[in-house]
Scaffold this motif. Structure first.
Motif, PDB file in Angstrom:
ATOM      1  N   PRO A 283     -44.641  44.006  -3.611  1.00  0.00           N
ATOM      2  CA  PRO A 283     -45.381  45.105  -2.975  1.00  0.00           C
ATOM      3  C   PRO A 283     -46.404  44.622  -1.948  1.00  0.00           C
ATOM      4  O   PRO A 283     -46.646  45.298  -0.941  1.00  0.00           O
ATOM      5  N   ASP A 284     -47.015  43.462  -2.192  1.00  0.00           N
ATOM      6  CA  ASP A 284     -48.040  42.964  -1.283  1.00  0.00           C
ATOM      7  C   ASP A 284     -47.459  42.445   0.027  1.00  0.00           C
ATOM      8  O   ASP A 284     -48.076  42.580   1.089  1.00  0.00           O
ATOM      9  N   GLU A 288     -42.932  48.946   1.398  1.00  0.00           N
ATOM     10  CA  GLU A 288     -42.137  49.590   0.339  1.00  0.00           C
ATOM     11  C   GLU A 288     -40.829  50.165   0.870  1.00  0.00           C
ATOM     12  O   GLU A 288     -39.789  50.102   0.192  1.00  0.00           O
ATOM     13  N   LYS A 295     -39.108  49.896  -5.972  1.00  0.00           N
ATOM     14  CA  LYS A 295     -40.276  50.660  -5.564  1.00  0.00           C
ATOM     15  C   LYS A 295     -41.534  50.016  -6.135  1.00  0.00           C
ATOM     16  O   LYS A 295     -41.509  49.389  -7.198  1.00  0.00           O
ATOM     17  N   ASN A 296     -42.641  50.200  -5.426  1.00  0.00           N
ATOM     18  CA  ASN A 296     -43.889  49.580  -5.872  1.00  0.00           C
ATOM     19  C   ASN A 296     -44.259  49.983  -7.281  1.00  0.00           C
ATOM     20  O   ASN A 296     -44.838  49.203  -8.037  1.00  0.00           O
TER      21      ASN A 296
END
Length: 485
Positions: A283-284, A288, A295-296
């Motif tokens: 996620p970072d 997304e 998915k995050n």
């Protein structure tokens, strides 16, 4: 020559880089910390040397083989010292129970402590050997790069043979009737950051490594492993960067094109490996919308493993009762894990582990160099405590066992779950990736390859169980997936 960019210089990233560089790829590794090796960190406090990170080394052949594959003689870099008697467990009443590869000594102790185990111990050794051989053959070196990998008939046959729906505690009850003897073996669940009352029995294979194969220490400190890897990578011509944080991975048309560093510089590459906790790194580093299959919010379905509360204490003198590893048991092991996982707080009566590497390697410190470790909940934001108070709770318990830390203390450093989260970008501060409680997730781990980005690979704690050898194997798996593709 294809350019491989590796984000993160833990053991998995170093192993992947070494294998790829030796096979004709041009490797660059970017590490945000000042050192390579991930949690395998050398720490110097005055005249006292400590290693933060993996304390119990098993499977030395994993480290030796990858050095050999890179064209090097591993003996030129690493001296593995086998510890015949590697751990002493102290029961609440002070009774010692020594863990050793000497089968006669084990049976002699069990004769006094657990008459049932005296008879069943050899059956135990055979059973955990079978577990290890099955897991090593069928699970360690699988990359799960496509959905078809999950439907290999041999995989499912192996899955059903390793007690996937039996807990470790239930498995050990067959062989050990004395509660504290059984708890000594149940500690293998903590090696993977889980509870023996929920972790699958298959992880009892660790008993094979400790009682059949043996426990090792690397002369000069276990961090010599990461030093060896970086030395070989440099010799092979890889580019290694410390104190270099990656801000994002640049993706176009389902392909990673390169990375952007925190200083704004961009580096282009053909293949990218993320060697970090995928639950935080993905996620970072990647927008997304670029990874719809991850998915995050997907991280929320995973339970973090345990974290750690650590004290490094250098003492004036050497305690003649210490050996390399010692464990001071909780009076109620099940209640300890209930506090950790259900109540999400530090245990009121913790099991305390102490590693004293100066026992076998006295040049590391003028007195004992104690690495004192207590299991802690992973989500440091969900519970409140005062580190100074908890440190004194640990010291108070140790004094009841005749270990008086404050009176001998020369240097000291405390590391909390929050420190782990910030230093290593660990998911909720977890020390061992995801928790091995969902039975199938424990075996069918996340893939080493992105489903959405064709040239993005992973080597981290969600693609392999915890442990230094497994981190290296995860890196090997990522490298093999790239080479074979």
């Amino acid at each position: 020559m294809k350019r491989v960019l590796i984000v993160g210089g833990g053991l998995g990233g170093l192993a992947a880089g070494m294998k790829l560089q030796a096979n004709g790829y041009k490797v660059s590794i970017f590490e945000q910390n000042h050192h390579f090796g991930g949690k395998m960190v050398p720490i110097q406090l005055g005249d006292y040397s400590f290693d933060f990170g993996p304390n119990t080394i098993t499977m030395p052949q994993v480290f030796q083989e990858i050095l050999t594959e890179a064209g090097e003689n591993p003996d030129d870099y690493l001296e593995f010292i086998k510890l015949e008697t590697h751990t002493v467990n102290f029961f609440p009443d002070g009774t010692p129970f020594f863990m050793t590869t000497d089968r006669n000594k084990m049976v002699e102790q069990l004769e006094r402590l657990d008459s049932h185990a005296e008879i069943s111990y050899y059956d135990y050794l055979e059973e955990v050997k079978i577990l290890y051989e099955t897991v090593e053959k069928q699970f360690f070196y699988r990359t799960f790069s496509s959905w078809t990998d999950y439907f290999d008939p041999s995989l499912f046959q192996a899955l059903w043979s390793v007690h996937p729906f039996e807990t470790m505690d239930h498995f050990h009850r067959q062989f050990f009737r004395n509660d504290y003897v059984r708890h000594a073996f149940n500690r293998y669940a903590a090696y993977i950051g889980s509870s023996p009352f929920s972790a699958p029995a298959a992880f009892a294979y660790i008993g094979h490594l400790e009682f059949n194969d043996g426990v090792y220490y690397v002369k000069g400190g276990n961090t010599k492993i990461s030093e060896a890897f970086t030395s070989v990578l440099t010799k092979l011509g890889a580019n290694l960067y410390t104190s270099t944080k990656v801000r994002k991975i640049m993706v176009e048309q389902k392909q990673a094109k390169g990375i952007e560093l925190e200083n704004g510089e961009t580096v282009m590459g053909d293949i990218i490996i993320v060697n970090g906790d995928v639950l935080t790194a993905y996620p970072d580093l990647v927008e997304e919308k670029r990874h719809p299959h991850f998915k995050n919010g997907k991280a929320d379905r995973y339970e973090p493993s345990l974290s750690a509360f650590v004290i490094m204490a250098g003492l004036k003198e050497r305690n003649p009762h210490f050996i390399h590893h010692q464990v001071y048991s909780s009076s109620d092991y099940e209640a300890e894990f209930h506090e950790l996982f259900q109540e999400k707080r530090l245990p009121s009566d913790p099991t305390i582990y102490i590693w004293n590497s100066s026992y076998i390697d006295p040049q590391r410190a003028p007195g004992d160099n104690l690495f004192i470790f207590v299991n802690a909940p992973a989500d440091s934001g969900s519970f409140s405590y005062r580190p100074e108070e908890y440190k004194h709770l640990i010291y108070k318990k140790l004094k009841r066992f005749g270990v008086d830390i404050p009176s001998q203390l020369v240097v000291e450093k405390v590391i909390t779950p929050g420190d782990l989260a910030s230093a290593f970008s660990a998911y909720k501060g977890a020390s061992y990736g995801i928790r091995s409680t969902r039975k199938l997730d424990s075996f069918l781990r996340s893939s080493n390859k992105s489903k959405d980005i064709s040239n993005l690979y992973f080597s981290d704690g969600t693609t392999h169980p915890a442990g230094a050898p497994m981190a290296v194997i995860s890196g090997i798996n990522a490298a093999d997936a790239i080479i074979h593709k």
